[in-house]
Design a protein around this motif. Structure first.
Motif, PDB file in Angstrom:
ATOM      1  N   ALA A  26      27.091 -13.175  -5.948  1.00 55.93           N
ATOM      2  CA  ALA A  26      27.879 -12.649  -7.152  1.00 55.93           C
ATOM      3  C   ALA A  26      27.261 -12.851  -8.321  1.00 55.93           C
ATOM      4  O   ALA A  26      27.155 -11.640  -9.371  1.00 55.93           O
ATOM      5  CB  ALA A  26      29.080 -13.451  -7.014  1.00 55.93           C
ATOM      6  N   ALA A  27      26.450 -13.541  -8.731  1.00 58.36           N
ATOM      7  CA  ALA A  27      25.754 -14.135  -9.997  1.00 58.36           C
ATOM      8  C   ALA A  27      24.655 -12.652 -10.349  1.00 58.36           C
ATOM      9  O   ALA A  27      24.675 -12.221 -11.322  1.00 58.36           O
ATOM     10  CB  ALA A  27      25.026 -15.479  -9.927  1.00 58.36           C
ATOM     11  N   THR A  28      24.007 -12.525  -9.313  1.00 56.51           N
ATOM     12  CA  THR A  28      22.944 -11.347  -9.279  1.00 56.51           C
ATOM     13  C   THR A  28      23.569 -10.032  -9.567  1.00 56.51           C
ATOM     14  O   THR A  28      23.149  -9.276 -10.389  1.00 56.51           O
ATOM     15  CB  THR A  28      22.139 -11.151  -7.929  1.00 56.51           C
ATOM     16  N   LEU A  29      24.808  -9.887  -8.819  1.00 50.31           N
ATOM     17  CA  LEU A  29      25.469  -8.511  -9.076  1.00 50.31           C
ATOM     18  C   LEU A  29      26.152  -8.434 -10.326  1.00 50.31           C
ATOM     19  O   LEU A  29      26.138  -7.204 -10.969  1.00 50.31           O
ATOM     20  CB  LEU A  29      26.305  -8.141  -7.699  1.00 50.31           C
ATOM     21  N   SER A  30      26.536  -9.440 -10.857  1.00 56.35           N
ATOM     22  CA  SER A  30      27.240  -9.401 -12.138  1.00 56.35           C
ATOM     23  C   SER A  30      26.128  -9.141 -13.096  1.00 56.35           C
ATOM     24  O   SER A  30      26.392  -8.300 -14.116  1.00 56.35           O
ATOM     25  CB  SER A  30      27.944 -10.868 -12.511  1.00 56.35           C
ATOM     26  N   GLU A  31      25.211  -9.686 -12.960  1.00 55.82           N
ATOM     27  CA  GLU A  31      23.983  -9.205 -14.130  1.00 55.82           C
ATOM     28  C   GLU A  31      23.487  -8.031 -14.188  1.00 55.82           C
ATOM     29  O   GLU A  31      23.234  -7.153 -14.973  1.00 55.82           O
ATOM     30  CB  GLU A  31      22.816 -10.405 -13.741  1.00 55.82           C
ATOM     31  N   LEU A  32      23.338  -7.386 -12.739  1.00 54.54           N
ATOM     32  CA  LEU A  32      22.924  -5.967 -12.409  1.00 54.54           C
ATOM     33  C   LEU A  32      23.959  -5.160 -13.274  1.00 54.54           C
ATOM     34  O   LEU A  32      23.664  -4.101 -13.519  1.00 54.54           O
ATOM     35  CB  LEU A  32      22.763  -5.820 -11.130  1.00 54.54           C
ATOM     36  N   ALA A  33      25.205  -5.458 -13.020  1.00 52.54           N
ATOM     37  CA  ALA A  33      26.362  -4.595 -13.682  1.00 52.54           C
ATOM     38  C   ALA A  33      26.397  -4.673 -15.188  1.00 52.54           C
ATOM     39  O   ALA A  33      26.398  -3.695 -15.753  1.00 52.54           O
ATOM     40  CB  ALA A  33      27.625  -5.235 -13.333  1.00 52.54           C
ATOM     41  N   ILE A  34      26.238  -5.651 -15.848  1.00 49.89           N
ATOM     42  CA  ILE A  34      25.971  -5.795 -17.096  1.00 49.89           C
ATOM     43  C   ILE A  34      24.684  -5.180 -17.708  1.00 49.89           C
ATOM     44  O   ILE A  34      24.899  -4.356 -18.719  1.00 49.89           O
ATOM     45  CB  ILE A  34      25.638  -7.231 -17.883  1.00 49.89           C
ATOM     46  N   LEU A  35      23.620  -5.052 -17.034  1.00 51.74           N
ATOM     47  CA  LEU A  35      22.442  -4.386 -17.425  1.00 51.74           C
ATOM     48  C   LEU A  35      22.464  -2.834 -16.934  1.00 51.74           C
ATOM     49  O   LEU A  35      21.531  -2.067 -17.528  1.00 51.74           O
ATOM     50  CB  LEU A  35      21.190  -4.979 -16.671  1.00 51.74           C
ATOM     51  N   GLY A  36      23.325  -2.629 -15.880  1.00 48.87           N
ATOM     52  CA  GLY A  36      23.298  -1.355 -15.336  1.00 48.87           C
ATOM     53  C   GLY A  36      22.012  -1.055 -14.732  1.00 48.87           C
ATOM     54  O   GLY A  36      21.174   0.112 -14.844  1.00 48.87           O
ATOM     55  N   ARG A  37      21.734  -1.558 -13.541  1.00 49.53           N
ATOM     56  CA  ARG A  37      20.385  -1.396 -12.889  1.00 49.53           C
ATOM     57  C   ARG A  37      20.872  -1.082 -11.055  1.00 49.53           C
ATOM     58  O   ARG A  37      21.678  -1.587 -10.812  1.00 49.53           O
ATOM     59  CB  ARG A  37      19.678  -2.502 -12.900  1.00 49.53           C
ATOM     60  N   PRO A  38      20.149   0.188 -10.724  1.00 55.67           N
ATOM     61  CA  PRO A  38      20.370   0.380  -9.680  1.00 55.67           C
ATOM     62  C   PRO A  38      19.637  -0.676  -8.649  1.00 55.67           C
ATOM     63  O   PRO A  38      18.709  -1.303  -9.045  1.00 55.67           O
ATOM     64  CB  PRO A  38      19.607   1.818  -9.415  1.00 55.67           C
ATOM     65  N   SER A  39      20.357  -0.727  -7.385  1.00 55.21           N
ATOM     66  CA  SER A  39      19.627  -1.857  -6.469  1.00 55.21           C
ATOM     67  C   SER A  39      19.672  -1.336  -5.006  1.00 55.21           C
ATOM     68  O   SER A  39      20.549  -0.529  -4.457  1.00 55.21           O
ATOM     69  CB  SER A  39      20.439  -2.929  -6.781  1.00 55.21           C
ATOM     70  N   ILE A  40      18.765  -1.955  -4.333  1.00 51.98           N
ATOM     71  CA  ILE A  40      18.984  -1.800  -2.801  1.00 51.98           C
ATOM     72  C   ILE A  40      19.072  -3.336  -2.456  1.00 51.98           C
ATOM     73  O   ILE A  40      18.294  -4.324  -2.848  1.00 51.98           O
ATOM     74  CB  ILE A  40      17.387  -1.288  -2.373  1.00 51.98           C
ATOM     75  N   LEU A  46      11.843   4.932  -2.126  1.00 55.25           N
ATOM     76  CA  LEU A  46      11.034   6.251  -2.719  1.00 55.25           C
ATOM     77  C   LEU A  46      12.190   7.125  -2.988  1.00 55.25           C
ATOM     78  O   LEU A  46      12.030   7.647  -4.283  1.00 55.25           O
ATOM     79  CB  LEU A  46      10.094   6.659  -1.600  1.00 55.25           C
ATOM     80  N   PRO A  47      13.316   7.707  -2.540  1.00 55.26           N
ATOM     81  CA  PRO A  47      14.052   8.592  -3.051  1.00 55.26           C
ATOM     82  C   PRO A  47      14.835   8.207  -4.278  1.00 55.26           C
ATOM     83  O   PRO A  47      14.812   9.012  -5.085  1.00 55.26           O
ATOM     84  CB  PRO A  47      14.987   8.766  -1.803  1.00 55.26           C
ATOM     85  N   ILE A  48      14.891   6.697  -4.604  1.00 52.94           N
ATOM     86  CA  ILE A  48      15.552   6.585  -5.886  1.00 52.94           C
ATOM     87  C   ILE A  48      14.635   6.552  -6.935  1.00 52.94           C
ATOM     88  O   ILE A  48      14.977   7.049  -8.122  1.00 52.94           O
ATOM     89  CB  ILE A  48      16.162   4.899  -5.763  1.00 52.94           C
ATOM     90  N   LEU A  49      13.445   6.047  -6.606  1.00 55.75           N
ATOM     91  CA  LEU A  49      11.993   6.263  -7.661  1.00 55.75           C
ATOM     92  C   LEU A  49      11.799   7.630  -8.040  1.00 55.75           C
ATOM     93  O   LEU A  49      11.505   7.840  -9.128  1.00 55.75           O
ATOM     94  CB  LEU A  49      11.050   5.563  -7.021  1.00 55.75           C
ATOM     95  N   SER A  70       0.780  -1.118  -0.079  1.00 53.39           N
ATOM     96  CA  SER A  70      -0.120  -0.022   0.118  1.00 53.39           C
ATOM     97  C   SER A  70       0.739   1.123  -0.129  1.00 53.39           C
ATOM     98  O   SER A  70       0.335   2.471  -0.500  1.00 53.39           O
ATOM     99  CB  SER A  70      -0.961   0.186   1.257  1.00 53.39           C
ATOM    100  N   ARG A  71       1.793   1.182   0.556  1.00 49.47           N
ATOM    101  CA  ARG A  71       2.944   2.387   0.441  1.00 49.47           C
ATOM    102  C   ARG A  71       3.764   2.543  -0.789  1.00 49.47           C
ATOM    103  O   ARG A  71       3.927   3.397  -1.189  1.00 49.47           O
ATOM    104  CB  ARG A  71       3.882   2.258   1.530  1.00 49.47           C
ATOM    105  N   LEU A  72       3.929   1.321  -1.454  1.00 47.54           N
ATOM    106  CA  LEU A  72       4.800   1.564  -2.463  1.00 47.54           C
ATOM    107  C   LEU A  72       4.248   1.567  -4.029  1.00 47.54           C
ATOM    108  O   LEU A  72       4.402   2.404  -4.873  1.00 47.54           O
ATOM    109  CB  LEU A  72       5.899   0.335  -2.808  1.00 47.54           C
ATOM    110  N   LEU A  73       3.304   0.893  -3.879  1.00 46.64           N
ATOM    111  CA  LEU A  73       2.396   0.711  -5.203  1.00 46.64           C
ATOM    112  C   LEU A  73       1.773   1.986  -5.956  1.00 46.64           C
ATOM    113  O   LEU A  73       1.847   2.377  -7.002  1.00 46.64           O
ATOM    114  CB  LEU A  73       1.348  -0.379  -5.391  1.00 46.64           C
TER     115      LEU A  73
END
Length: 397
Positions: free
Chosen positions: A278-292, A336-339, A214-217
């Motif tokens: 490490a596998a997740t982070l490697s994929e985020l790096a290739i795609l260039g995605r911000p993350s929490i 929220l600040p990143i969004l 309810s807070r995020l959507l």
């Protein structure tokens, strides 16, 4: 050319190994055998990729102590014996392991017959399996430069290669997210938060996210991958939010696990909330995605994911919420600040890309092939040459 592949327990160990396996098969025509845990996730995933799989009893090298740890340790010798039998029959020319408890019997068995072993370390901090294999490995590869100091003892055979990622990730790396959002029946014009706890799921993460809908959507859409075992519980926690605010239902998509569409889900996202393997982070790096990042809590050997996450935060690519501090309030305060700031998302995306190593699969495949060719040449020299049969003497007439 026969190559033994091993790495399992979680998707984070399996998919990098599969990236190498596909490259070996597609570019070199290698014959492959994937040796893994007979009860592991790899038992389902590997055969679907058209790769021969053999399972052994693999005692799990747990991060924490439990009564099951004792019984699992008793399985280790059994798994090693089974692996030796498989490897003795298969006679690989080289082996590649990507971590996980199943890689120990496979790596030891390969070295036992003299086959060279390329051991890959994914997380910054070496896992227990790789600490066992490192002295026996022919070559050691690491995903991140921060890992090199842990292998100073083996620095002559250790190299920074990056972490192999799935070919599907590389294919979608330069695509815009809008078509992928639409493929999940989401609005292409609205920001998308992707939540995933990895192939095993993450119950605490699921519960916090479901409690925060309810807070995020109102600010974003959410594609939530809960893990198959946690799907029903997560669905039940999410439903009350839509009873109160039915207009939010179309902004939330819940899936158990989407292994065949994970690349599309990542490509659709604008920001992720996820673990820090490490596998997740490697994929985020290739795609260039911000993350929490929500690293796995520390076990008896520490928390490799906390170290991985700290590296990404230091680079400016991620924010961190420790698992013990993850609450609906903490999640909202981080997301929220990143969004709300496109400029900040762009800075974080660019920072993530600086950590990418897109050539990792090629580099590691070349290393395995080089060692396999040397092994083949060595074996051919050892084989005794067959003397031509003596000519049969004709009887005197």
């Amino acid at each position: 050319m026969r190559i033994l592949i091993s790495g399992g327990g979680t998707g984070g160990h399996i998919y990098p190994a599969l990236a190498i396996a596909h490259a070996l098969r597609d570019h070199y025509g290698a014959e492959l055998l994937f040796l893994g845990d007979e009860n592991g996730l790899e038992r389902e995933i590997v055969p679907r990729e058209g790769i021969r799989f053999v399972g052994v009893t693999a005692g799990k090298l747990r991060r924490y102590f439990s009564l099951q740890t004792i019984s699992d340790l008793a399985h280790v010798p059994v798994g090693i014996r089974q692996a030796r039998e498989v490897v003795k029959e298969y006679q690989p020319h080289a082996a590649f392991t990507s971590g996980g408890y199943a890689s120990v019997p496979a790596g030891l068995a390969a070295r036992g017959i003299g086959a060279p072993l390329v051991m890959h370390q994914q997380d910054v901090l070496p896992n227990l399996a790789n600490r066992i294999l490192a002295p026996r490995a022919t070559r050691i590869s690491v995903s991140f430069p921060q890992s090199l100091r842990y292998f100073q003892r083996y620095r002559k055979k250790t190299a920074l290669t990056g972490n192999p990622v799935r070919e599907e990730i590389l294919r979608v790396a330069n695509h815009q997210p809008e078509p992928f959002k639409a493929s999940f029946n989401l609005d292409p014009t609205q920001p998308l938060l992707l939540v995933t706890g990895g192939s095993q799921g993450a119950r605490h993460l699921n519960r916090v996210v479901a409690s925060s809908l309810s807070r995020l959507l109102p600010y974003c859409q959410i594609l939530h991958i809960s893990g198959e075992h946690n799907y029903e519980e997560t669905r039940q926690l999410a439903e009350p939010h839509f009873a109160e605010r039915p207009e939010l239902r179309g902004r939330y998509v819940l899936r158990g696990y989407i292994s065949t569409r994970m690349a599309e889900a990542l490509a659709a996202s604008d920001i992720l909330v996820c673990r820090a393997g490490a596998a997740t982070l490697s994929e985020l790096a290739i795609l260039g995605r911000p993350s929490i990042l929500i690293p796995l809590p520390p076990g008896i050997t520490g928390s490799p994911q906390e170290i991985n996450a700290a590296m990404f935060r230091q680079a400016g690519a991620a924010e961190i919420i420790p698992d013990r501090e993850l609450t609906p309030n903490a999640l909202q305060a981080a997301v929220l600040p990143i969004l709300e700031s496109g400029a900040r998302r762009t800075l974080m995306a660019n920072a993530a890309r600086t950590l990418a190593q897109p050539q990792a699969t090629y580099t590691l495949t070349e290393s395995v092939v080089e060692l396999a060719k040397k092994r083949i040449e060595k074996l051919s020299i050892r084989e005794p040459r067959q003397s031509p049969p003596a000519e049969r003497r004709q009887p005197d007439r």
